[in-house]
Write an enzyme that holds these catalytic residues in place. Structure first.
Site, PDB file in Angstrom:
ATOM      1  N   ARG A  63      28.578  17.672 -48.108  1.00 46.90           N
ATOM      2  CA  ARG A  63      29.906  18.117 -47.675  1.00 46.90           C
ATOM      3  C   ARG A  63      31.009  17.083 -47.943  1.00 46.90           C
ATOM      4  NH1 ARG A  63      28.161  19.845 -41.776  1.00 46.90           N
ATOM      5  NH2 ARG A  63      26.423  18.518 -42.399  1.00 46.90           N
ATOM      6  N   ARG A  99      46.553 -12.929 -58.066  1.00 45.29           N
ATOM      7  CA  ARG A  99      45.290 -12.303 -58.481  1.00 45.29           C
ATOM      8  C   ARG A  99      44.106 -13.214 -58.115  1.00 45.29           C
ATOM      9  NH1 ARG A  99      46.428 -10.975 -64.477  1.00 45.29           N
ATOM     10  NH2 ARG A  99      44.211 -10.452 -64.422  1.00 45.29           N
TER      11      ARG A  99
END
Ligand code: UD1
Ligand code: CA
Length: 459
Positions: free
Chosen positions: A16, A337
């Site tokens: 689901r 980064r």
């Protein structure tokens, strides 16, 4: 807990969820449900963990790496069948106890696990079920007790339960402690049956078998009803994240973190924040981020797996997997980064991108600059619009900028190149060869002048 181990059921598909990942790998507040369960088990003091995997098991195995054992359940034939796959693992802990848990109930907590274990040991139980009383018990297995309140007689699955049994509010959390030496001999398809509504080998049948054998069984009813919550679809997954988010924010607020408005603030479960910190709207803190004291983060910042010192400001910026010192100012609109190491009293201003670089204390990189694969010394000033040309299309190269250097505006450093201590590059210079200490590099065309020049005219 001495002599204990844990088995986590994680082989199911979770149709689901409509996801291509196994259900237990779906995130609640940025962290896979399986990892929530693992972290609770570790926090409870049990270190030896085996996960039963099946559906897309490679995804789980690569996530867990070599940290924990996994065993494959090739066909999903029920929770009892799943635990059968871990017989060899449990055999190694003969004489001890095993905690069995569902990988899709992320809020099972260390306190509940530990308290259930203490009851299990002090009462000398062969099995201790962790149960809870729910206002909406639909879907769960129900704890059947003698006369409704007496000793535990067994567990009946919702799908197999009578109307009367479905009115019982005490449910099976799906977590249990078992005595390993009592569990192993009955853990096979001779003892467990699959003649039930789902044609599955149910683990709860162990309880019935134990009782028939005269073994002691009891339930530890936890008041933490969230501990049993699971998710079957993305809507429920979202409500688990909402519950976790609110709980984390509430705890942080109570511990003194200032959030004048918690709109859009999401803080993951493994983030740690010091005193006198202000978090502003639109800020996401995730991973194992650690923030010191007296920092301000936000508005609109994302900090993932960073360590930040004290008195640092991160304003409208994104930072990943990096170390950032104290009294640093980042942003607005900076991008740190991964693998950067920024010292103290550094300024990283707007539209600056740093990647895999070390920046020494007192250095200023204030505007419109890219610094990659570079070691920048202390007290360096990098002017506006500087670029480390670190990539030739194939390989990456490193730059070094010495202490006290002054990199003029619009300098290109074509890597690999080294700028010495207290060296200066003139504005607009393209540095292609090393600059010695205390030298000035000028690498640009001398300006020409054409006197009396008139602009081209449209008429
Ligand atoms: C199970 C319990 C139920 C309890 C509920 C709590 C059984 C039969 N029922 O029901 O009493 O109230 O948990 O949430 O145990 N799994 C496998 N292999 C399988 C089947 C399941 O690894 O063959 C895993 C699933 O991935 C999941 C866990 O076991 O993580 C529970 O399975 P699930 O099918 O969700 O059981 P429930 O119907 O929720
Ligand atoms: Ca379930």
């Amino acid at each position: 807990m001495v002599g204990s181990c844990a088995v986590i059921l994680a082989a199911g598909e979770g149709k689901r969820m409509k996801s291509d990942r196994p259900k237990v790998m779906l995130n609640v507040l940025f962290k896979p449900m399986l990892r929530w369960v693992i972290d609770s088990v570790l926090a409870s003091g049990t270190k030896d963990i085996c996960a039963i995997v099946g559906f897309k098991e490679e995804v789980i195995k690569s996530y867990l790496g070599n940290e924990f054992e996994t065993v494959s359940q090739y066909e999903r034939r029920g929770t009892g069948h799943a635990v059968m796959q871990a017989k060899d693992f449990m055999g190694k802990f003969s004489g001890g106890d095993v905690l069995v848990l569902c990988g899709d109930a992320p809020f099972m907590d260390a306190d509940t696990i530990r308290t259930a274990y203490e009851k299990h040991i002090s009462e000398g139980n062969a099995a201790t079920i962790i149960s809870a009383e729910l206002a909406e018990p639909k879907g769960y297995g129900r704890i059947i007790r003698d006369n409704g309140i007496g000793p535990v007689l067994g567990i009946v699955e919702h799908k197999d339960a009578s109307e009367k049994q479905r009115r019982i509010k005490e449910i099976n959390s799906g977590a249990y402690w078992f005595k390993i030496d009592k569990l192993l001999p009955i853990l096979d398809t001779e003892h467990l049956h699959n003649d039930n509504a789902q044609n599955e080998y149910y683990l709860p049948e162990v309880i019935t078998i134990f009782l028939k054998k005269g073994y002691k069984v009891n339930a530890y009813k936890t008041s933490n009803t969230e501990a049993v919550m699971g998710a079957n679809d993305c809507l429920q997954l979202n409500s688990l994240s909402s519950i976790a988010r609110k709980k984390i924010l509430d705890n942080l607020l109570v511990s003194g973190v200032e959030m004048p408005c918690s709109e859009g603030i999401i803080i993951g479960p493994d983030v740690r924040i010091g005193t006198n910190v202000t978090i502003l709207p639109g800020t996401i803190l995730k991973g194992k981020t650690k923030i010191g004291s007296s920092c301000t983060v936000g508005p609109n910042s994302l900090v993932d797996s960073c360590t930040i010192g004290d008195n640092t400001v991160v304003n409208a910026s994104q930072c990943y997997n990096s170390k950032i010192g104290s009294r640093v100012e980042i942003g607005p609109f900076a991008h740190i980064r991964p693998e950067c190491d920024i010292g103290e009293e550094v300024r990283i201003g707007d539209y600056v991108e740093l990647k895999k670089s070390k920046v020494g204390s007192g250095t200023k990189i204030s505007h419109l600059t890219y610094i990659g694969d570079t070691s920048v010394g202390t007290d360096v000033n990098i002017g506006c619009g500087c670029v480390t040309a670190n990539y030739d299309g194939k390989s990456k190269y490193k730059c070094t900028i010495g202490n006290g250097a002054f990199i003029g505006c619009n300098t290109n450093l074509v890597a690999p190149v080294k700028v010495g201590e207290n060296a200066v590059t003139a504005a607009g210079t393209t540095v292609t060869a090393d600059v010695p200490d205390n030298a000035l590099a000028i690498g640009r065309k001398r300006q020409e002048l054409k006197l009396g020049w008139s602009k081209p005219s449209k008429r």
